[in-house]
Design an enzyme around this catalytic site. Structure first.
Site, PDB file in Angstrom:
ATOM      1  N   THR A   1       0.814  -1.219   0.000  1.00 16.10           N
ATOM      2  CA  THR A   1       0.000   0.000   0.000  1.00 16.10           C
ATOM      3  C   THR A   1       0.845   1.266   0.000  1.00 16.10           C
ATOM      4  O   THR A   1       0.486   2.261  -0.631  1.00 16.10           O
ATOM      5  CB  THR A   1      -0.921  -0.007   1.244  1.00 16.10           C
ATOM      6  OG1 THR A   1      -1.848  -1.070   1.087  1.00 16.10           O
ATOM      7  CG2 THR A   1      -1.689   1.294   1.385  1.00 16.10           C
TER       8      THR A   1
ATOM      9  N   SER B   1       1.320  -7.486  -1.531  1.00 18.11           N
ATOM     10  CA  SER B   1       1.967  -8.597  -0.822  1.00 18.11           C
ATOM     11  C   SER B   1       1.043  -9.783  -0.604  1.00 18.11           C
ATOM     12  O   SER B   1       1.493 -10.862  -0.230  1.00 18.11           O
ATOM     13  CB  SER B   1       2.580  -8.126   0.500  1.00 18.11           C
ATOM     14  OG  SER B   1       1.606  -7.982   1.504  1.00 18.11           O
TER      15      SER B   1
ATOM     16  N   THR C   1       1.437  -4.703   4.019  1.00 18.18           N
ATOM     17  CA  THR C   1       1.237  -5.138   5.405  1.00 18.18           C
ATOM     18  C   THR C   1       0.660  -6.555   5.496  1.00 18.18           C
ATOM     19  O   THR C   1       0.814  -7.214   6.514  1.00 18.18           O
ATOM     20  CB  THR C   1       0.295  -4.169   6.156  1.00 18.18           C
ATOM     21  OG1 THR C   1      -0.969  -4.137   5.486  1.00 18.18           O
ATOM     22  CG2 THR C   1       0.884  -2.774   6.228  1.00 18.18           C
TER      23      THR C   1
END
Ligand code: ASP
Length: 340
Positions: free
Chosen positions: A20, A63, A94
């Site tokens: 992000t 991710s 994250t």
């Protein structure tokens, strides 16, 4: 004592992997990896006040799409550049940051300097982003007298293998599980003194990996055939047991035969707790003992994420079941409290 050469400006490498922090909105409104993660310095130019910074745009992933094969690639990229910098920052999504953090902590040992992972809940380019402060604090920590793999996020500095994403909402997305955070970030950054200082060590690259490990939570209704199938198709299993590492053993729903079969097939079954806090204590209840006797390996107070990555890493070194068991119970990166 900073442990860093104060006669020149510190040098920091930022390895951009996506997430992000560097995302932009796509035409459909969904956040997507931006074309050039290397533009981090242009977006946060004040980083130059802290250090001489190079950016290595290694990947550009959400991710969520990250696969284990990325971890050796990332650890090698860092290892081969370590001599040229005082510290390394990895920007990362994250969602799987804790898996990558644990992998780096196992794959990069005896670090003489810090490797710091960070990311953000809101993209750098959007109003209210936490990306700027997280990145600045990560670079600050990368210049400090610390020499471990750490996660810097919000107001916490967390040992890599203890980090867990606990919020999809709060700016404090990560917490430190079963160990206090190693540092806190406020007006200044305070480390709690337990973190390893810099030193003249030579880093060891231990980029072992056997990725075919499955992880599954135990839940009411879990069919033993599901676990038996995982045993038949994987090199190792992580079972997230209830509470103290309890696994059903009642007729019809017992997972004990699947664990017995796994042991016979030399497939390690590691049992962790699905609770956020606490450790396995598999001798406490008969339901835990039955699995233990069938050959299950307790994960103690490791998070499931860390137990999974560690099992992949251990299986990359050996398939001898008793060696796997003793390596799983040995602490390599502060990931568990070893039994006395
Ligand atoms: N899906 C994003 C990622 O993990 C979430 C984030 O970075 O916060 O890449």
């Amino acid at each position: 004592m900073t442990g860093i050469n104060t006669e020149r400006r510190p040098r920091v490498l930022i390895v951009a992997t996506g997430g992000t922090i560097t995302m932009v909105r796509g035409p459909d409104g969904g956040l997507a990896p931006c074309a050039d993660t290397g533009l981090l310095l242009e977006r946060v130019p004040e980083l130059r006040q802290l250090a001489d910074i190079d950016v290595l745009p290694l990947a550009n992933l959400d991710s969520t799409n990250l696969q284990p094969s990325f971890w050796p690639e990332l650890s090698k990229a860092i290892y081969h550049r370590l001599d040229r910098y005082d510290g390394v920052v990895v920007t990362h999504g994250t969602d799987t940051l804790t898996y990558t953090a644990a992998a780096l902590a196992f794959m990069l040992q005896e670090l003489p300097k810090p490797v710091v992972l960070t990311g953000s809940q809101v993209p750098l380019d959007e109003i209210g982003s936490d990306g700027r402060s997280n990145l600045i604090n990560a670079v600050r920590v990368a210049c400090m007298d610390v020499a471990e793999v750490l996660v810097v996020f919000g107001s916490l500095v967390i040992r890599a293998a203890r980090a867990k994403k606990t919020s999809a909402f709060d700016m404090q997305a990560f917490t430190s599980v079963n160990a206090p955070p190693v540092g806190s970030i406020g007006l200044t950054i305070r480390m709690n003194g337990e973190v390893r200082p810099r030193g003249k060590r030579r880093a060891l690259l231990r980029a072992f990996l056997r990725p075919d490990v499955a992880m599954i939570p135990v839940y009411p209704g879990l069919k033993p055939e599901v676990v038996a199938h995982l045993v038949a198709t994987h090199a190792g299993i992580v079972l997230e047991g209830y509470g103290a590492g309890n696994i059903p053993n009642a007729e019809g729903a017992s997972l004990v035969p699947a664990i017995t079969e796994a042991t016979a097939q030399r497939v390690p079954v590691v049992v962790c707790t699905q609770c956020l806090v606490g450790s396995t204590e598999m001798e406490l209840y008969q339901v835990g003992r039955a699995s233990l006797q069938a050959g299950a390996i307790p994960a103690m107070d490791m998070t499931p994420e860390t137990a999974l990555v560690k099992l992949m890493w251990v299986l990359g070194q050996t398939d001898d079941l008793s060696t796997v068991g003793s390596l799983m119970l040995k602490a390599f990166a502060g990931e568990l409290h070893e039994l006395p």
